[in-house]
Design an enzyme around this catalytic site. Structure first.
Site, short mmCIF file in Angstrom:
data_model
loop_
_atom_site.label_atom_id
_atom_site.label_comp_id
_atom_site.label_asym_id
_atom_site.label_seq_id
_atom_site.Cartn_x
_atom_site.Cartn_y
_atom_site.Cartn_z
N GLU A 192 20.55 0.30 -34.77
CA GLU A 192 21.88 0.33 -34.18
C GLU A 192 22.31 -1.04 -33.67
O GLU A 192 21.48 -1.82 -33.20
CB GLU A 192 21.87 1.26 -32.96
CG GLU A 192 21.41 2.65 -33.27
CD GLU A 192 21.21 3.48 -32.01
OE1 GLU A 192 20.91 4.66 -32.16
OE2 GLU A 192 21.37 2.94 -30.89
N CYS B 293 25.60 -6.02 -28.90
CA CYS B 293 24.28 -5.56 -28.45
C CYS B 293 23.47 -5.29 -29.71
O CYS B 293 23.87 -4.50 -30.56
CB CYS B 293 24.44 -4.30 -27.61
SG CYS B 293 22.87 -3.56 -27.13
N CYS C 56 10.79 1.80 -31.08
CA CYS C 56 10.39 0.96 -29.95
C CYS C 56 8.98 1.34 -29.51
O CYS C 56 8.65 2.52 -29.46
CB CYS C 56 11.37 1.14 -28.79
SG CYS C 56 11.03 0.03 -27.39
N CYS D 177 9.75 4.32 -22.89
CA CYS D 177 10.20 4.74 -21.56
C CYS D 177 10.52 6.24 -21.64
O CYS D 177 11.12 6.69 -22.61
CB CYS D 177 11.46 3.97 -21.16
SG CYS D 177 11.18 2.19 -21.02
N CYS E 82 14.23 7.30 -22.32
CA CYS E 82 14.98 6.60 -23.37
C CYS E 82 14.84 7.30 -24.73
O CYS E 82 13.79 7.85 -25.04
CB CYS E 82 14.49 5.16 -23.47
SG CYS E 82 15.26 4.19 -24.78
N SER F 188 16.64 -8.75 -23.05
CA SER F 188 16.19 -7.71 -22.13
C SER F 188 14.77 -7.29 -22.51
O SER F 188 14.50 -6.97 -23.66
CB SER F 188 17.14 -6.51 -22.22
OG SER F 188 16.70 -5.47 -21.37
N SER G 26 13.60 -5.19 -17.33
CA SER G 26 13.82 -3.76 -17.10
C SER G 26 12.80 -3.25 -16.10
O SER G 26 11.71 -2.83 -16.46
CB SER G 26 13.70 -2.99 -18.42
OG SER G 26 14.80 -3.28 -19.25
N LEU G 27 13.16 -3.30 -14.83
CA LEU G 27 12.22 -2.94 -13.78
C LEU G 27 12.19 -1.42 -13.59
O LEU G 27 11.14 -0.80 -13.68
CB LEU G 27 12.61 -3.66 -12.48
CG LEU G 27 11.57 -3.60 -11.37
CD1 LEU G 27 10.33 -4.39 -11.74
CD2 LEU G 27 12.17 -4.12 -10.05
N ASN H 76 22.49 7.21 -18.87
CA ASN H 76 23.25 7.85 -19.94
C ASN H 76 22.38 9.01 -20.45
O ASN H 76 21.37 8.77 -21.11
CB ASN H 76 23.42 6.82 -21.06
CG ASN H 76 24.76 6.93 -21.73
OD1 ASN H 76 25.52 7.86 -21.49
ND2 ASN H 76 25.05 5.98 -22.58
N CYS I 50 20.68 3.13 -25.75
CA CYS I 50 19.62 2.72 -26.66
C CYS I 50 19.05 3.87 -27.50
O CYS I 50 18.50 4.82 -26.98
CB CYS I 50 18.55 2.17 -25.74
SG CYS I 50 17.34 1.20 -26.51
N1 SAH Z 1 12.88 -2.98 -24.66
C1 SAH Z 1 13.87 -3.75 -23.96
C2 SAH Z 1 15.27 -3.70 -24.53
C3 SAH Z 1 15.84 -2.39 -25.00
S1 SAH Z 1 16.48 -1.24 -23.84
C4 SAH Z 1 13.88 -3.35 -22.49
O1 SAH Z 1 13.16 -2.45 -22.13
O2 SAH Z 1 14.58 -3.99 -21.72
C5 SAH Z 1 17.82 -2.02 -23.03
C6 SAH Z 1 18.11 -1.40 -21.67
O3 SAH Z 1 18.72 -0.10 -21.81
C7 SAH Z 1 16.84 -1.19 -20.86
O4 SAH Z 1 17.03 -1.63 -19.54
C8 SAH Z 1 16.68 0.31 -20.94
O5 SAH Z 1 15.90 0.80 -19.92
C9 SAH Z 1 18.10 0.79 -20.91
N2 SAH Z 1 18.26 2.20 -21.32
C10 SAH Z 1 17.56 2.86 -22.26
N3 SAH Z 1 17.97 4.14 -22.36
C11 SAH Z 1 18.96 4.28 -21.47
C12 SAH Z 1 19.80 5.39 -21.10
N4 SAH Z 1 19.67 6.59 -21.68
N5 SAH Z 1 20.74 5.19 -20.14
C13 SAH Z 1 20.89 3.97 -19.56
N6 SAH Z 1 20.12 2.90 -19.87
C14 SAH Z 1 19.17 3.05 -20.81
#
Ligand code: SAH
Length: 356
Positions: free
Chosen positions: A102, A115, A122, A126, A129, A203, A226-227, A302, A345
């Site tokens: 995407e 973006c 990935c 997480c 995600c 990121s 991404s903390l 989201n 994402c």
């Molecule tokens: N792997 C990298 C980049 C990809 S995700 C990272 O972890 O930073 C980019 C950002 O989108 C990250 O901060 C991730 O946590 C966030 N993200 C992923 N899914 C999401 C969701 N459903 N709603 C809001 N933010 C989300």
């Protein structure tokens, strides 16, 4: 689901977006072409944004044909597009091997951001995600990363010139380090997309060794970390990958990044209702943010189909933000854009390739 093994034969195609002026000059020298031809080609590609070699009208027909036969310019096919009323457009691209990723165009008042993704799937996984549900399938190449930014640049659709690029799509950029850095250079280069380093954000979930390496690359791009949780205990519940990396190690790497680039670190924090959005979490986050030169980006979650996490109310997100600000932290609350287009994402890819 078993996927048929893909058999690759022959030589890999030569992708134009993988080239620098130096490598292109040397390739064209093999054709007996003078060095400035490389500059002409790159100007057509990045300045005039042509889609094919036949449009490079100051080159001879024979050379255009030779380029056409030797290089791939645009590899991907657009297989789906969804548009949200706020102007966000999300594209699903299919690469030559059939894999899809995407990329998104996000217009704002005075800018437009692309973006882009760095991997198919990935590895981070997480728990909130959509991207990592099936793990990582492969890395994208440098040319495929650049191509997404160029693709979004083309698709202005009345929304204006591309001004910013964020590596926040699918995948973990620093787990695909070489391709990411090479793409960063092309996107930043004056001979390339010519987007200023300050307008580019990488990121990452936080790989300390790679963050230190990136600090040495002399690229002053913004690092977004991404903390998502202010303690190791909670972070490890949300991000299994964090098991082997402590927040203390990330703070150290982030400090190194600031010291060598002078760029403040952006701490990303997705607010998940009743999970990491309580006042005590805000207070703990203040402690982390103060240990480095940073600003905090709060992101409203989201929701993802099939996952139990919820987006907090505007009121509780506002209270969290205020708590940070009262303690002197430079913090912002971002409403994730493009809710209507499965903006987060990995969501579009997931919807388009439902599980068997
Ligand atoms: N792997 C990298 C980049 C990809 S995700 C990272 O972890 O930073 C980019 C950002 O989108 C990250 O901060 C991730 O946590 C966030 N993200 C992923 N899914 C999401 C969701 N459903 N709603 C809001 N933010 C989300």
């Amino acid at each position: 689901m078993m996927e048929a093994e893909r058999i690759t034969t022959g030589t890999q195609p030569d992708h134009l977006f993988d080239h620098t002026p130096e490598t292109l000059r040397s390739t064209l020298a093999d054709y007996g072409e003078p060095g400035y031809r490389a500059d002409q080609v790159l100007e057509w590609v990045y300045r005039h944004q042509v889609r094919g070699f036949d449009e490079m009208t100051n080159l001879s027909k024979a050379l255009r044909q030779r380029l056409e036969d030797s290089f791939v310019l645009y590899e991907a096919e657009e297989v789906h597009q969804s548009r949200s009323p706020d102007g966000v457009v999300k594209y699903l691209l299919r690469w030559a091997d059939g894999e899809t990723t995407e990329c998104v165009s996000i217009p704002a008042d005075d800018r437009r951001t692309a973006c882009i993704s760095t991997q198919v799937g990935c590895p981070v996984q997480c728990s909130f995600c959509a991207s990592g549900k099936e793990g990582v399938r492969r890395n994208l190449s440098s040319s495929q990363i650049v191509e997404q930014a160029m693709f979004v640049a083309h698709r202005a659709e009345g929304a204006g010139r591309l001004t910013n690029v964020v590596f926040m799509g699918m995948g973990e950029p620093l787990a695909n380090y070489a391709a990411t850095v090479s793409a960063l250079r092309t996107i930043n280069a004056s001979w390339g997309m010519d987007i200023g380093a300050r307008k580019i954000t990488v990121s990452t979930i936080g790989l300390p060794t790679q963050i230190r390496r990136l600090a040495e690359e002399r690229l002053q791009v913004t690092l977004a970390l991404s903390l998502h949780a202010p303690t190791d205990e909670l972070r490890r519940r949300l991000i299994p990958w964090a098991e082997s990396v402590s927040i203390a190690e990330l703070v150290e790497a982030a400090r190194v990044y600031f010291d060598s680039t002078g760029r403040e670190i952006t701490l990303e924090y997705v607010l998940l209702a009743d999970v990491n959005d309580q006042p005590e979490h805000a207070r703990q986050l203040v402690g982390v943010a103060r240990r480095m030169r940073s600003n905090v980006n709060l992101i409203l979650y989201n929701p993802v189909d099939g996952l139990d996490y919820r987006r907090p109310s505007d009121r509780s997100a506002g209270a969290f933000l205020q708590l940070l600000r009262e303690k002197g932290i430079n913090a912002h609350l971002r409403t994730s854009r493009g809710l209507e287009v499965d903006g987060a994402c990995g969501q579009l890819r997931r919807r388009m390739t439902p599980p068997p």
